[in-house]
Enzyme design. Structure first.
Site, short mmCIF file in Angstrom:
data_model
loop_
_atom_site.label_atom_id
_atom_site.label_comp_id
_atom_site.label_asym_id
_atom_site.label_seq_id
_atom_site.Cartn_x
_atom_site.Cartn_y
_atom_site.Cartn_z
N ARG A 4 0.85 -1.21 0.00
CA ARG A 4 0.00 0.00 0.00
C ARG A 4 0.87 1.24 0.00
O ARG A 4 1.86 1.31 0.72
CB ARG A 4 -0.90 0.05 1.24
CG ARG A 4 -1.96 -1.03 1.31
CD ARG A 4 -2.93 -0.75 2.47
NE ARG A 4 -3.74 -1.91 2.79
CZ ARG A 4 -4.84 -2.26 2.15
NH1 ARG A 4 -5.27 -1.52 1.13
NH2 ARG A 4 -5.53 -3.32 2.51
N ARG A 43 -6.47 -4.54 -1.14
CA ARG A 43 -7.89 -4.16 -1.03
C ARG A 43 -8.07 -2.66 -0.82
O ARG A 43 -7.43 -2.07 0.03
CB ARG A 43 -8.52 -4.93 0.14
CG ARG A 43 -10.01 -4.77 0.27
CD ARG A 43 -10.53 -5.65 1.38
NE ARG A 43 -9.74 -5.48 2.60
CZ ARG A 43 -9.95 -6.18 3.71
NH1 ARG A 43 -10.86 -7.10 3.74
NH2 ARG A 43 -9.20 -5.96 4.78
N HIS A 50 2.69 -9.57 0.45
CA HIS A 50 2.34 -8.71 1.58
C HIS A 50 3.58 -8.31 2.39
O HIS A 50 3.48 -7.59 3.37
CB HIS A 50 1.33 -9.46 2.48
CG HIS A 50 0.72 -8.63 3.55
ND1 HIS A 50 0.98 -8.83 4.88
CD2 HIS A 50 -0.15 -7.60 3.49
CE1 HIS A 50 0.29 -7.97 5.61
NE2 HIS A 50 -0.40 -7.20 4.80
N TYR A 79 -0.64 4.15 12.36
CA TYR A 79 -0.51 2.74 12.76
C TYR A 79 0.78 2.56 13.55
O TYR A 79 1.79 3.18 13.25
CB TYR A 79 -0.43 1.82 11.53
CG TYR A 79 -1.64 1.75 10.64
CD1 TYR A 79 -2.76 2.55 10.84
CD2 TYR A 79 -1.65 0.87 9.56
CE1 TYR A 79 -3.86 2.47 9.99
CE2 TYR A 79 -2.75 0.78 8.71
CZ TYR A 79 -3.85 1.59 8.92
OH TYR A 79 -4.93 1.51 8.08
N ARG A 132 -4.93 -7.86 18.37
CA ARG A 132 -5.85 -6.74 18.30
C ARG A 132 -7.26 -7.16 17.91
O ARG A 132 -8.25 -6.67 18.45
CB ARG A 132 -5.33 -5.71 17.29
CG ARG A 132 -6.15 -4.41 17.27
CD ARG A 132 -5.82 -3.57 16.07
NE ARG A 132 -6.44 -4.07 14.85
CZ ARG A 132 -5.80 -4.26 13.70
NH1 ARG A 132 -4.51 -4.03 13.62
NH2 ARG A 132 -6.43 -4.71 12.65
N HIS A 134 -0.48 -2.44 14.84
CA HIS A 134 -0.22 -3.12 13.58
C HIS A 134 1.10 -3.91 13.58
O HIS A 134 1.35 -4.71 12.68
CB HIS A 134 -0.21 -2.09 12.44
CG HIS A 134 -0.36 -2.65 11.08
ND1 HIS A 134 0.68 -2.71 10.17
CD2 HIS A 134 -1.43 -3.19 10.44
CE1 HIS A 134 0.25 -3.24 9.04
NE2 HIS A 134 -1.02 -3.54 9.17
#
Length: 421
Positions: free
Chosen positions: A93, A123, A153, A186, A279, A307
């Site tokens: 991202r 996404r 990822h 984050y 979390r 995160h």
């Protein structure tokens, strides 16, 4: 089936909310919005060339308490350094405005070999990633679009440079995206290291990714879908052998992997103390007699989205700590390319242990899971809000950096005492 379909008038994409906050009247802002906090310049990074500092010692950044700027500055330096040959990075991202992309494009335009492995199926960010990939291709970057059945990822960046007649590396491995906006929202860890063994692993990783080989082997890095889960389960087996002397602490976003859940139960039965900071989704219950009696599970939901992924096994000199991009979810361990890296530097390992200790002490934003799956707030005389502690710590550390001869633990005790006062 019809009863499984839910209809809502609420938009699925809620990005517009961030724009609303800027338009609220001041009287409303005071009650709805946190007091502003600016990520601090890390006390571990001095003024001047970042690449030169990383070559001397490993540096760990803790977002959003510390700024992402040292990493971005390092990429900018690499883009114009005549000794730098290649820059390789995986991207999941990116922000709408990304200095990182500009620096990568500048590197390519300066004749560096720049390779970007970008995931187009992130996404909600598909179009954004397509736009950036086109920009990088135009600048001369080599853009790879990942694999058909596996999402990429991982968060890893490799700088290769010449030092006299030798090829050397600087590797960055993180728990969060290279997104300058979320780096202020984050909590994530970012390790920058010149360790040659990790650099060789990273070079091997990018070589394997360029030819579509997911079955590569590495000395230090653990990589999904092949070795990451297997290594985690092996390290838990090592703690199980210690019985009540074993110790496991793992922090992640979600936990659904059945093999991992079974291993946690096995560890608990052997007497290993297991702390899980999860979390969100967590598919294991603590405190079940004869199964998970030695398991404690907690969730921290605070000002910033938790995160960071941290895996800690053992204690003392034998402790092994990893940070990486993967949660213990089947989709991550088996259907994604994920990378986790060992923490080999003792001072950084102490740094991470401190973070874990403070998080496990949180009784303001933390909730503890009970054996029925419900969550309750912890009770204690003195309140500890881990994120507030880390914010104060970042401010204090930059203002009053600890002297070299003072032990880290003593400095932390003094720091926490000043925060509570």
């Amino acid at each position: 089936e019809p009863h499984q379909i839910f209809r809502t008038k609420i938009p699925m994409k809620l990005a517009f909310i961030f724009a609303i906050s800027d338009k609220l009247p001041e009287s409303m802002k005071r009650s709805l919005i946190y007091h502003p906090f600016t990520p601090q310049n890390s006390a571990h990074v001095q003024e001047g060339n970042v690449m030169r500092q990383v070559k001397k010692r490993d540096i760990l950044l803790y977002y959003p308490f510390e700024s992402m700027n040292p990493f971005l500055k390092m990429i900018k330096e690499a883009s114009s350094d005549p000794n730098v040959m290649t820059i390789k990075i995986t991207i999941y991202r990116l922000a709408k405005k990304a200095r990182l992309v500009e620096y990568l494009c500048a590197a390519a335009e300066n004749g560096k070999d720049v390779t970007v492995l970008i995931e187009l199926r992130a996404r909600f960010d598909e179009q954004n990633n397509i736009d950036w990939s086109e920009r990088m291709e135009e600048a001369g970057c080599r853009v790879i679009y990942g694999f058909e059945s596996y999402k990429v990822h991982s968060k890893i960046c490799l700088i290769t440079y010449r030092n006299r007649n030798e090829i050397q590396y600087i590797t960055q491995i993180g728990t969060g995206n290279y997104n300058e906006k979320t780096a202020a929202m984050y909590t994530d860890l970012s390790l920058m290291t010149a360790n040659p063994a990790i650099g060789k692993d990273a070079a091997e990783f990018f070589k394997n990714m360029s030819i579509g080989n997911l079955d590569g082997t590495y000395e230090h890095l653990i990589v999904a879908p092949t070795s990451l889960k297997r290594k985690v389960l092996y390290l838990m087996d090592e703690e199980i052998k210690k019985g009540s002397g074993g110790r496991v602490i793992m922090k992640m976003n979600s936990l659904t992997d059945v093999d991992y859940i079974r291993k946690v139960c096995e560890a608990s039965k052997a007497g290993v103390r297991v702390d899980l900071i999860v979390r969100g989704i967590c598919c294991i219950l603590p405190g079940i007699p004869e199964y998970t009696e030695n398991v404690r599970i907690m969730s921290i939901v605070g000002r910033y989205l938790e995160h960071a992924r941290i895996f800690s096994f053992g204690t003392g000199a034998e402790q092994k700590v990893y940070i990486g991009s993967a949660d213990m979810m089947t989709r991550n361990t088996q259907k994604r390319v994920e990378v986790a890296c060992p923490i080999l530097d003792d001072s950084i390992r102490r740094q991470i242990n401190h973070y874990l200790k403070v998080m496990l002490s949180d009784n303001v934003k933390a909730r503890v899971m009970l054996c029925d799956g419900s969550y309750v707030k912890k009770t204690a005389e003195s309140q500890v809000d881990s994120q507030a502690v880390f914010m104060e710590e970042a401010i204090y550390a930059k203002r009053v950096a600890p002297k070299e001869e003072r032990r880290f633990g003593e400095w932390v005790k003094e720091l926490i005492g000043s925060i509570r006062k």
